[in-house]
Design a protein around this motif. Structure first.
Motif, PDB file in Angstrom:
ATOM      1  N   LEU A  45      95.863  17.005  52.722  1.00  0.00           N
ATOM      2  CA  LEU A  45      96.261  17.257  54.110  1.00  0.00           C
ATOM      3  C   LEU A  45      95.497  18.439  54.706  1.00  0.00           C
ATOM      4  N   VAL A  46      95.360  19.503  53.938  1.00  0.00           N
ATOM      5  CA  VAL A  46      94.650  20.684  54.433  1.00  0.00           C
ATOM      6  C   VAL A  46      93.168  20.375  54.651  1.00  0.00           C
ATOM      7  N   LEU A  47      92.536  19.729  53.685  1.00  0.00           N
ATOM      8  CA  LEU A  47      91.116  19.400  53.830  1.00  0.00           C
ATOM      9  C   LEU A  47      90.881  18.388  54.952  1.00  0.00           C
ATOM     10  N   GLY A  48      91.773  17.424  55.101  1.00  0.00           N
ATOM     11  CA  GLY A  48      91.654  16.467  56.197  1.00  0.00           C
ATOM     12  C   GLY A  48      91.762  17.148  57.553  1.00  0.00           C
ATOM     13  N   GLY A  49      92.690  18.089  57.667  1.00  0.00           N
ATOM     14  CA  GLY A  49      92.808  18.852  58.908  1.00  0.00           C
ATOM     15  C   GLY A  49      91.578  19.698  59.175  1.00  0.00           C
ATOM     16  N   GLY A  50      91.020  20.279  58.126  1.00  0.00           N
ATOM     17  CA  GLY A  50      89.792  21.068  58.281  1.00  0.00           C
ATOM     18  C   GLY A  50      88.609  20.224  58.708  1.00  0.00           C
ATOM     19  N   ILE A  51      88.486  19.041  58.132  1.00  0.00           N
ATOM     20  CA  ILE A  51      87.400  18.132  58.513  1.00  0.00           C
ATOM     21  C   ILE A  51      87.572  17.711  59.972  1.00  0.00           C
ATOM     22  N   ALA A  52      88.803  17.426  60.374  1.00  0.00           N
ATOM     23  CA  ALA A  52      89.055  17.024  61.763  1.00  0.00           C
ATOM     24  C   ALA A  52      88.727  18.164  62.729  1.00  0.00           C
ATOM     25  N   PHE A  53      89.074  19.384  62.371  1.00  0.00           N
ATOM     26  CA  PHE A  53      88.761  20.542  63.218  1.00  0.00           C
ATOM     27  C   PHE A  53      87.248  20.698  63.361  1.00  0.00           C
ATOM     28  N   CYS A  54      86.538  20.584  62.251  1.00  0.00           N
ATOM     29  CA  CYS A  54      85.071  20.672  62.305  1.00  0.00           C
ATOM     30  C   CYS A  54      84.487  19.541  63.137  1.00  0.00           C
ATOM     31  N   ASP A  55      85.081  18.352  63.030  1.00  0.00           N
ATOM     32  CA  ASP A  55      84.581  17.207  63.782  1.00  0.00           C
ATOM     33  C   ASP A  55      84.737  17.419  65.289  1.00  0.00           C
ATOM     34  N   LEU A  56      85.822  18.062  65.707  1.00  0.00           N
ATOM     35  CA  LEU A  56      86.026  18.320  67.128  1.00  0.00           C
ATOM     36  C   LEU A  56      84.991  19.289  67.696  1.00  0.00           C
ATOM     37  N   HIS A  57      84.401  20.111  66.836  1.00  0.00           N
ATOM     38  CA  HIS A  57      83.446  21.118  67.291  1.00  0.00           C
ATOM     39  C   HIS A  57      81.999  20.763  66.978  1.00  0.00           C
ATOM     40  N   SER A  58      81.761  19.571  66.504  1.00  0.00           N
ATOM     41  CA  SER A  58      80.422  19.142  66.137  1.00  0.00           C
ATOM     42  C   SER A  58      79.967  18.023  67.066  1.00  0.00           C
ATOM     43  N   LYS A  59      78.691  18.020  67.404  1.00  0.00           N
ATOM     44  CA  LYS A  59      78.159  16.965  68.272  1.00  0.00           C
ATOM     45  C   LYS A  59      77.747  15.727  67.484  1.00  0.00           C
ATOM     46  N   GLU A  60      77.513  15.868  66.203  1.00  0.00           N
ATOM     47  CA  GLU A  60      77.079  14.757  65.351  1.00  0.00           C
ATOM     48  C   GLU A  60      78.191  14.384  64.370  1.00  0.00           C
ATOM     49  N   VAL A  61      78.224  13.129  63.979  1.00  0.00           N
ATOM     50  CA  VAL A  61      79.274  12.659  63.074  1.00  0.00           C
ATOM     51  C   VAL A  61      78.864  12.669  61.602  1.00  0.00           C
ATOM     52  N   GLN A  62      77.582  12.852  61.328  1.00  0.00           N
ATOM     53  CA  GLN A  62      77.114  12.743  59.946  1.00  0.00           C
ATOM     54  C   GLN A  62      77.802  13.756  59.021  1.00  0.00           C
ATOM     55  N   GLY A  63      77.994  14.968  59.491  1.00  0.00           N
ATOM     56  CA  GLY A  63      78.638  15.983  58.658  1.00  0.00           C
ATOM     57  C   GLY A  63      80.067  15.610  58.318  1.00  0.00           C
ATOM     58  N   ALA A  76      83.089  19.141  71.738  1.00  0.00           N
ATOM     59  CA  ALA A  76      81.631  19.075  71.848  1.00  0.00           C
ATOM     60  C   ALA A  76      81.147  17.726  72.378  1.00  0.00           C
ATOM     61  N   TYR A  77      82.029  16.748  72.461  1.00  0.00           N
ATOM     62  CA  TYR A  77      81.644  15.399  72.898  1.00  0.00           C
ATOM     63  C   TYR A  77      82.836  14.755  73.593  1.00  0.00           C
ATOM     64  N   PRO A  78      82.606  13.720  74.396  1.00  0.00           N
ATOM     65  CA  PRO A  78      83.732  13.018  75.036  1.00  0.00           C
ATOM     66  C   PRO A  78      84.590  12.305  73.986  1.00  0.00           C
ATOM     67  N   LEU A  79      85.881  12.418  74.131  1.00  0.00           N
ATOM     68  CA  LEU A  79      86.798  11.842  73.147  1.00  0.00           C
ATOM     69  C   LEU A  79      87.096  10.383  73.447  1.00  0.00           C
ATOM     70  N   ASN A  80      87.225   9.603  72.390  1.00  0.00           N
ATOM     71  CA  ASN A  80      87.641   8.215  72.468  1.00  0.00           C
ATOM     72  C   ASN A  80      88.504   7.933  71.235  1.00  0.00           C
ATOM     73  N   PRO A  81      89.781   8.362  71.267  1.00  0.00           N
ATOM     74  CA  PRO A  81      90.636   8.271  70.078  1.00  0.00           C
ATOM     75  C   PRO A  81      90.741   6.900  69.423  1.00  0.00           C
ATOM     76  N   PRO A  82      90.819   5.797  70.163  1.00  0.00           N
ATOM     77  CA  PRO A  82      90.933   4.507  69.455  1.00  0.00           C
ATOM     78  C   PRO A  82      89.739   4.203  68.544  1.00  0.00           C
ATOM     79  N   THR A  83      88.549   4.594  68.950  1.00  0.00           N
ATOM     80  CA  THR A  83      87.395   4.306  68.097  1.00  0.00           C
ATOM     81  C   THR A  83      87.275   5.284  66.932  1.00  0.00           C
ATOM     82  N   SER A  84      88.001   6.390  66.979  1.00  0.00           N
ATOM     83  CA  SER A  84      87.919   7.339  65.871  1.00  0.00           C
ATOM     84  C   SER A  84      88.631   6.828  64.622  1.00  0.00           C
ATOM     85  N   VAL A  85      89.355   5.730  64.745  1.00  0.00           N
ATOM     86  CA  VAL A  85      89.994   5.112  63.569  1.00  0.00           C
ATOM     87  C   VAL A  85      88.920   4.636  62.593  1.00  0.00           C
TER      88      VAL A  85
END
Length: 113
Positions: free
Chosen positions: A15-33, A79-88
């Motif tokens: 849970l903690v690592l998943g939350g950390g990855i999600a936080f980093c994802d919100l602040h990153s322009k690329e998805v590869q990381g 860092a990018y426009p959000l589209n929650p349904p596709t983030s699944v």
């Protein structure tokens, strides 16, 4: 009793690592990381606890869509426009990593004998 206790520890770690990855994802322009982190974290959790790898994929991967829904609801700047349904789609690398980790754990167990 020990297995139950270690399962709770791994659940908290997931849970903690998943939350950390999600936080980093919100602040990153690329998805590869984020994809790489999902693969690595879920793979390690699947390797450490291979009995039910789907739970690690869900516990880690579900945070990306949830964080996007929350960020959109509170109008959090990202860092990018959000589209929650596709983030699944983030669940795909989570499941791949978890099941590859579980497969690796079972393979090493077979090699050990």
């Amino acid at each position: 009793m020990r297995n139950s206790r270690s399962a709770w520890v791994f659940t908290a770690v997931a849970l903690v690592l998943g939350g950390g990855i999600a936080f980093c994802d919100l602040h990153s322009k690329e998805v590869q990381g984020s994809v790489l982190l999902l693969l690595i974290v879920c793979g390690l959790l699947g390797w450490a606890q291979p009995a039910r790898p789907w739970r690690w994929a869900l516990l880690v991967g579900v945070w990306l869509p949830v964080s996007e829904f929350i960020a959109q609801a509170v109008r959090y700047p990202t860092a990018y426009p959000l589209n929650p349904p596709t983030s699944v789609i983030a669940l795909i690398p989570s499941f791949i990593g978890a099941y590859l980790g579980a497969l690796a754990a079972k393979g090493t167990a077979l090699l050990r004998g």
